[in-house]
Enzyme design. Structure first.
Site, short mmCIF file in Angstrom:
data_model
loop_
_atom_site.label_atom_id
_atom_site.label_comp_id
_atom_site.label_asym_id
_atom_site.label_seq_id
_atom_site.Cartn_x
_atom_site.Cartn_y
_atom_site.Cartn_z
N CYS A 121 -3.32 3.82 9.07
CA CYS A 121 -3.34 2.94 10.25
C CYS A 121 -3.17 3.70 11.56
O CYS A 121 -3.50 3.18 12.63
CB CYS A 121 -2.26 1.87 10.11
SG CYS A 121 -2.46 0.90 8.62
N HIS A 270 -1.94 -1.71 16.95
CA HIS A 270 -2.53 -1.77 15.61
C HIS A 270 -2.30 -3.15 15.01
O HIS A 270 -1.23 -3.75 15.19
CB HIS A 270 -1.90 -0.69 14.71
CG HIS A 270 -2.25 -0.86 13.28
ND1 HIS A 270 -3.57 -0.90 12.85
CD2 HIS A 270 -1.49 -1.04 12.17
CE1 HIS A 270 -3.58 -1.08 11.55
NE2 HIS A 270 -2.33 -1.17 11.10
N ASN A 300 -6.14 -6.81 8.62
CA ASN A 300 -5.81 -5.42 8.96
C ASN A 300 -6.99 -4.54 8.57
O ASN A 300 -7.27 -4.36 7.39
CB ASN A 300 -4.54 -5.01 8.20
CG ASN A 300 -4.08 -3.60 8.54
OD1 ASN A 300 -4.78 -2.84 9.20
ND2 ASN A 300 -2.89 -3.25 8.08
N1 ACO Z 1 0.89 -15.91 -0.98
C1 ACO Z 1 1.94 -16.58 -1.49
N2 ACO Z 1 3.09 -16.00 -1.87
C2 ACO Z 1 3.17 -14.66 -1.73
C3 ACO Z 1 2.13 -13.89 -1.20
C4 ACO Z 1 0.95 -14.55 -0.83
N3 ACO Z 1 -0.12 -13.92 -0.32
N4 ACO Z 1 2.53 -12.60 -1.18
C5 ACO Z 1 3.78 -12.56 -1.66
N5 ACO Z 1 4.17 -13.82 -2.00
C6 ACO Z 1 5.44 -14.24 -2.56
C7 ACO Z 1 6.13 -13.16 -3.33
O1 ACO Z 1 5.65 -13.09 -4.64
C8 ACO Z 1 7.56 -13.59 -3.24
O2 ACO Z 1 7.79 -14.58 -4.20
P1 ACO Z 1 9.21 -14.64 -4.99
O3 ACO Z 1 10.23 -14.88 -3.90
O4 ACO Z 1 9.01 -15.77 -5.93
O5 ACO Z 1 9.36 -13.30 -5.63
C9 ACO Z 1 7.66 -14.28 -1.87
O6 ACO Z 1 6.32 -14.61 -1.51
C10 ACO Z 1 8.27 -13.40 -0.81
O7 ACO Z 1 7.60 -12.14 -0.86
P2 ACO Z 1 7.94 -10.99 0.12
O8 ACO Z 1 7.04 -9.83 -0.18
O9 ACO Z 1 9.42 -10.76 0.13
O10 ACO Z 1 7.49 -11.66 1.49
P3 ACO Z 1 7.74 -11.18 2.96
O11 ACO Z 1 8.40 -12.26 3.70
O12 ACO Z 1 8.32 -9.81 3.02
O13 ACO Z 1 6.25 -11.08 3.51
C11 ACO Z 1 4.58 -9.47 4.04
C12 ACO Z 1 5.33 -10.20 2.92
C13 ACO Z 1 3.78 -10.51 4.83
C14 ACO Z 1 3.64 -8.49 3.40
C15 ACO Z 1 5.60 -8.81 4.96
O14 ACO Z 1 6.55 -8.10 4.22
C16 ACO Z 1 4.94 -7.89 5.91
O15 ACO Z 1 4.13 -8.29 6.72
N6 ACO Z 1 5.30 -6.60 5.90
C17 ACO Z 1 4.65 -5.64 6.72
C18 ACO Z 1 3.65 -4.94 5.89
C19 ACO Z 1 2.39 -4.66 6.59
O16 ACO Z 1 2.11 -5.10 7.66
N7 ACO Z 1 1.56 -3.90 5.91
C20 ACO Z 1 0.29 -3.59 6.39
C21 ACO Z 1 -0.09 -2.23 5.99
S1 ACO Z 1 0.81 -1.03 6.80
C22 ACO Z 1 0.38 -1.05 8.32
O17 ACO Z 1 -0.76 -1.30 8.63
C23 ACO Z 1 1.43 -0.85 9.25
#
Ligand code: ACO
Length: 343
Positions: A121, A270, A300
């Protein structure tokens, strides 16, 4: 020493729109539009068809950037291609794109250097720093910098992979960085990395320490296990580090330039997650109307997010000559960076 400025921008996204509901209906992912939209800001993304790779997307964006710069491909002195989804393990997509741009045949053939950048990224900003240095040193007059990604081929589009698969889309953005004697252009760039977090966000595919590097079954056919094949991400950790490093990258850039955030006319963050960007903007007091986004429409697109933002803003008039533009990124590695440009 000449200044290095962005003489042209271009962007290309494949035509196929995949909405959040399409992830459910077409791929059977157990998710909801509300879950994805609320946590990330994404409504839809673009997926390229099978047979289309990152160099092809990059070529389309590059041709638009060259046209905007008023240049022909043979006037380039160097090609930089940033991608985490290159067409092959090797060679890089930069040389594939060079050939696609027609630089390897005929009377106008120019066998200029083509270099791939593997900083995910942050790849575009690592490339911008490299291109700027090449131009300012006098080694190059025009450098083509492309960020191109074909994520859709490497997403686990099932419920198992939903945390990562719902975030990414395909696309390419390009800029031409050119020499000028005018008082404008890239004023500075700042890059960083912290290799302690390699395992937090990675897609290994293979382990070169193993012999052979991909295990073979009894028929001699390579077997990639799902945990190696798909990207692994500890989402909450990425979120936290992204906010911290992006804020730091902004402050570093402003301090080095002797300016404050209020001097910036347009912010290109980004596009990993709308919530990350809102958090950074709120923390730094950046007004919403100075930020540009495309994550709602493209998800993304990794190395392509910032050049796509620049291209959209340049074409729809939000980005005007004389404006001060800040670019900020964070990604796998971890790596991060910022740049300030007088447009
Ligand atoms: N739809 C429905 N439920 C989902 C999904 C989905 N797409 N994805 C995960 N879940 C569920 C999980 O299974 C989990 O269920 P559980 O509680 O029964 O185990 C629950 O939702 C919570 O999951 P988390 O991963 O803890 O959710 P979180 O609130 O952390 O959100 C997310 C996930 C959106 C990915 C967040 O952590 C995030 O945005 N992190 C930043 C990562 C990022 O931006 N990465 C991009 C690449 S790196 C970069 O470009 C910088």
């Amino acid at each position: 020493m000449p200044n290095a400025y962005i003489s042209g921008t271009g962007g290309y996204v494949p035509p196929r729109v995949v909405t959040n509901d399409d992830l459910i209906q077409q791929y059977g992912v157990d998710t909801t539009h509300e879950w994805i939209h609320r946590r990330t800001g994404i409504n839809e993304r673009r997926f390229a068809d099978a047979g289309v790779g990152s160099a092809e997307l990059g070529e389309k964006a590059a041709r638009r950037a060259l046209e905007a710069a008023g240049l022909e491909p043979h006037e380039l002195d160097m090609i930089l291609f940033a991608s985490l989804s290159p067409d092959y393990c090797f060679p890089g997509s930069g040389v594939i794109m060079q050939e696609r741009l027609g630089l390897c045949e005929g009377p106008k053939a120019r066998f200029v250097p083509a270099m791939d950048i593997r900083n995910q990224c942050s790849g575009f900003l690592y490339g911008l720093g490299t291109a700027t240095s090449m131009v300012q040193s006098g080694a190059c007059k025009h450098v083509l910098l492309v960020g191109g990604e074909t994520h859709s081929a490497a997403l686990d589009l099932s419920t198992r992979g939903r945390q990562v698969a719902s975030l990414f889309g395909d696309g390419a953005g390009a800029v031409v960085v050119s020499a000028t004697d005018e008082d404008r252009g890239i004023r500075g760039w700042w890059l960083g990395a912290d290799g302690r977090h390699v395992e937090v966000l990675c897609q290994k595919v293979w382990d070169i320490k193993q012999r052979p590097f991909i295990p073979l079954d009894e028929h001699g056919v390579g077997q990639v296990q799902p945990e190696a094949m798909w990207a692994y991400m500890e989402g909450k950790k990425v979120f936290r580090h992204a906010v911290e490093r992006m804020c730091e990258a902004v402050l570093t850039a402003c301090t080095a330039q002797g300016i404050t955030g209020a001097d910036i006319d347009l912010w290109c963050f980004h596009q990993a997650n709308m919530r990350i960007n809102q958090y950074v903007a709120e923390t730094l007091g950046i007004p919403e109307d100075k930020l540009v986004h495309n994550i709602d429409r493209y998800g993304n697109t990794t190395a392509a997010t910032i050049p796509l933002l620049l291209d959209e803003a340049a074409r729809d008039g939000r980005l005007q000559r004389g404006m001060k533009v800040a670019m900020v990124a964070f990604g796998s590695g971890f790596t991060w960076g910022s740049a300030i440009c007088d447009w």
